[in-house]
Motif scaffolding. Sequence first.
Motif, PDB file in Angstrom:
ATOM      1  N   THR A 210      -5.648   7.064   0.777  1.00 32.75           N
ATOM      2  CA  THR A 210      -5.609   5.656   1.136  1.00 32.75           C
ATOM      3  C   THR A 210      -6.777   4.923   0.472  1.00 32.75           C
ATOM      4  O   THR A 210      -6.623   3.807  -0.034  1.00 32.75           O
ATOM      5  CB  THR A 210      -5.659   5.493   2.665  1.00 32.75           C
ATOM      6  OG1 THR A 210      -4.539   6.168   3.222  1.00 32.75           O
ATOM      7  CG2 THR A 210      -5.602   4.031   3.057  1.00 32.75           C
TER       8      THR A 210
ATOM      9  N   HIS B 218      -9.889   2.178   6.762  1.00 38.61           N
ATOM     10  CA  HIS B 218      -8.471   2.300   6.457  1.00 38.61           C
ATOM     11  C   HIS B 218      -7.813   3.427   7.220  1.00 38.61           C
ATOM     12  O   HIS B 218      -6.633   3.392   7.505  1.00 38.61           O
ATOM     13  CB  HIS B 218      -8.268   2.496   4.959  1.00 38.61           C
ATOM     14  CG  HIS B 218      -8.705   1.316   4.177  1.00 38.61           C
ATOM     15  ND1 HIS B 218      -8.248   0.052   4.451  1.00 38.61           N
ATOM     16  CD2 HIS B 218      -9.561   1.193   3.153  1.00 38.61           C
ATOM     17  CE1 HIS B 218      -8.807  -0.795   3.611  1.00 38.61           C
ATOM     18  NE2 HIS B 218      -9.606  -0.130   2.818  1.00 38.61           N
TER      19      HIS B 218
ATOM     20  N   LEU C 186       0.710   4.291  -2.579  1.00 38.17           N
ATOM     21  CA  LEU C 186       0.541   5.673  -2.092  1.00 38.17           C
ATOM     22  C   LEU C 186       1.688   6.566  -2.555  1.00 38.17           C
ATOM     23  O   LEU C 186       1.482   7.731  -2.900  1.00 38.17           O
ATOM     24  CB  LEU C 186       0.480   5.679  -0.563  1.00 38.17           C
ATOM     25  CG  LEU C 186      -0.902   5.472   0.061  1.00 38.17           C
ATOM     26  CD1 LEU C 186      -0.772   5.296   1.565  1.00 38.17           C
ATOM     27  CD2 LEU C 186      -1.814   6.645  -0.250  1.00 38.17           C
TER      28      LEU C 186
ATOM     29  N   ARG D 265       0.818  -1.204   0.000  1.00 39.22           N
ATOM     30  CA  ARG D 265       0.000   0.000   0.000  1.00 39.22           C
ATOM     31  C   ARG D 265       0.857   1.262   0.000  1.00 39.22           C
ATOM     32  O   ARG D 265       0.548   2.239  -0.674  1.00 39.22           O
ATOM     33  CB  ARG D 265      -0.943   0.027   1.199  1.00 39.22           C
ATOM     34  CG  ARG D 265      -1.958   1.144   1.084  1.00 39.22           C
ATOM     35  CD  ARG D 265      -2.505   1.516   2.430  1.00 39.22           C
ATOM     36  NE  ARG D 265      -3.651   0.704   2.783  1.00 39.22           N
ATOM     37  CZ  ARG D 265      -4.203   0.734   4.003  1.00 39.22           C
ATOM     38  NH1 ARG D 265      -3.688   1.497   4.941  1.00 39.22           N
ATOM     39  NH2 ARG D 265      -5.239  -0.010   4.263  1.00 39.22           N
TER      40      ARG D 265
END
Lengths: 254, 350
Positions: free
Chosen positions: A130, B11, A101, A97
């Motif tokens: 996100t 998240h 990002l 992730r």
Amino acid sequence: MSAVLDVSGLTLGFGQVVALSDVAMTVQAGEIVSLIGPNGAGKSSLLNCLSGFYRPQRGRILFAGRDITALPPHRRAAAGLGRTFQGLQTYDSMTVRENVLSGMHVHMRAGLLDAMLYWPRARQEEARFTELAEEIIAFLELEELRHAPVGALSYGLRKRTDLGRALGLRPELLLLDEPMAGMNAEEKADLARFILDIRDARGIPVVLVEHDMDVVMDISDRVMVLEWGRVIADGAPDAVRGDPRVISAYLGQA
Amino acid sequence: MLPSGVFFTDHAAEAGLLRTLPQRLWLAALLAALVLLPLVAGAHLIGLLTMLCITAIAVLGLQITTGMAGQVNLGQSAFVGAGAFVAARLALAGLPLPLVLPLAGLAAAAGSVAFALPAMRVKGFYLALTTLAAQVMFPILIIRLPAAWFGGADGLGVDPPTVAGIRLGGATAMYLLCLGVLVVMATAAFNVGRSRAGRAFRAMRDNDNAARVLGIDPLRTKLAAFFAGAFFAGVAGALYAYQVRYVTTEQFTLWQSVWYVGMLLVGGMTQPLGAILGTLFVTLLQEMLRSAGGALLDADVGLQGGAIFAATNVLLGSVILAGLIFEPRGLAHRWGLVVAAYRIWPYPHR
Ligand SMILES: Nc1ncnc2c1ncn2[C@@H]1O[C@H](COP(=O)(O)OP(=O)(O)OP(=O)(O)O)[C@@H](O)[C@H]1O
Ligand SMILES: [Mg+2]
């Protein structure tokens, strides 16, 4: 409608070696263009000129109607030019992730002060991006691995992360340098499907450097063939496949 | 790794620094213990812990520059010194501490950029040399500047700080102040690690070509890494000035810079926690060896002071080297393993 990418007269030499000579190339909106040619033909050199790592001695690169020939790589990225590299070039200490990002760098605004204070403004931006990163992660079917450090993943998954990172840039053109090299048939099929989806669902045109002829002929709208730094054929897959110069270039190599 | 049974449906919540209730409780208990410590601890220990907090702030800064962004810095002590001198000067001019701390940080940060800027095209070894130059230039610069600015070779004396009209004269007050600033700065360092700037730093360290292709400006990012790291150094320097009440160029040596790097290496370069654990470990070890050396000297076993001093340094160096050989990723990594083992206990195969 004007081309997304319009390259003309591109010439690049390293000392005595001519890597590219008078190369012309266009990419239209929504097109998948494959770039093929024997080893050392100049494919990576061409991509490196496009993304700004190599400075061509001559020629001009128009991207979305704008002359980017003199821009450094990071400014071209900010202009919407995304790419992946030959081999593994992920950020290995970061998670999947975080890699995606970090691809969104140019779209985010938080500076050093925001980073230290992590106040609501920074927090909200982080949360918003996100969610966007999660969309890409879901698209690439990497949900289970979102927190896995990329350095620990298999080759195929790392290449997929690389692609996710490039998508984070929301590019207007995506350059992929041998994304399938070293992959097994299943991984190749997966990646081919992702490339088609990228074009179809996101409308991003793709320039693909690839050695696997089956994949190239399958997914390309157009195929460009380089040999010794020159374009020797440029057309629909079927036309290129039958071109005698292409056949001899490949037979000559084998 | 999270304890089993803890998961997130959102998240954003996942990005929290402290993600579980026990984590919060442990940290609160630790902080409460540290705040209450002066009630039971002696003046020597409190003085030691005050210095430890100050050093940890400087090493946290180094973690950003070197650990996150991969830019070697052998001049962190000079940036601490820059902060200390600017703080002393501003304090003399009558500015209150809440203004002096950030201004000293900014001054050191600006100084680091001035040194890093010409070095932007070089990497690794050559960058190390340039930061070394900063370290060498620092005392020369301070001594050559008009004595009215920074006291020249004599240095500057500093009065105890005032916060909101209250004079923080005592050792306990200084300890609590430094502890508080450390908590703030450590939080800031952890925050950098989980935000856009921190990702840009790590992207550049991991793979600078890939970083450029993703729109990360290498020049800006490197300068930002120096700026941030030296800001921490400057804040540490300001606290040092208030604590020691006297600044002179001899306090900010190349050796101190090397110690900062050693602490970061021992603790673990890749996370801010490493800076804190490394500072703690090396400082306590230094202290133990120092008192052991002192005891030896008092016992008069026929060893000379110089020999004991050399021996303790060699021992200290060996312990650090051994640590690096057995745990190259540092104490912070080891700590992570312990926490993970605790969480999956008694099922070691998760
Ligand atoms: N940085 C460089 N310095 C010197 N010569 C180079 C450099 N990059 C490429 N070349 C030369 O330019 C020519 C084209 O190389 P390039 O890497 O572009 O080929 P390619 O088509 O990508 O080959 P491959 O299929 O092996 O990846 C080769 O002769 C190569 O040796
Ligand atoms: Mg190549």
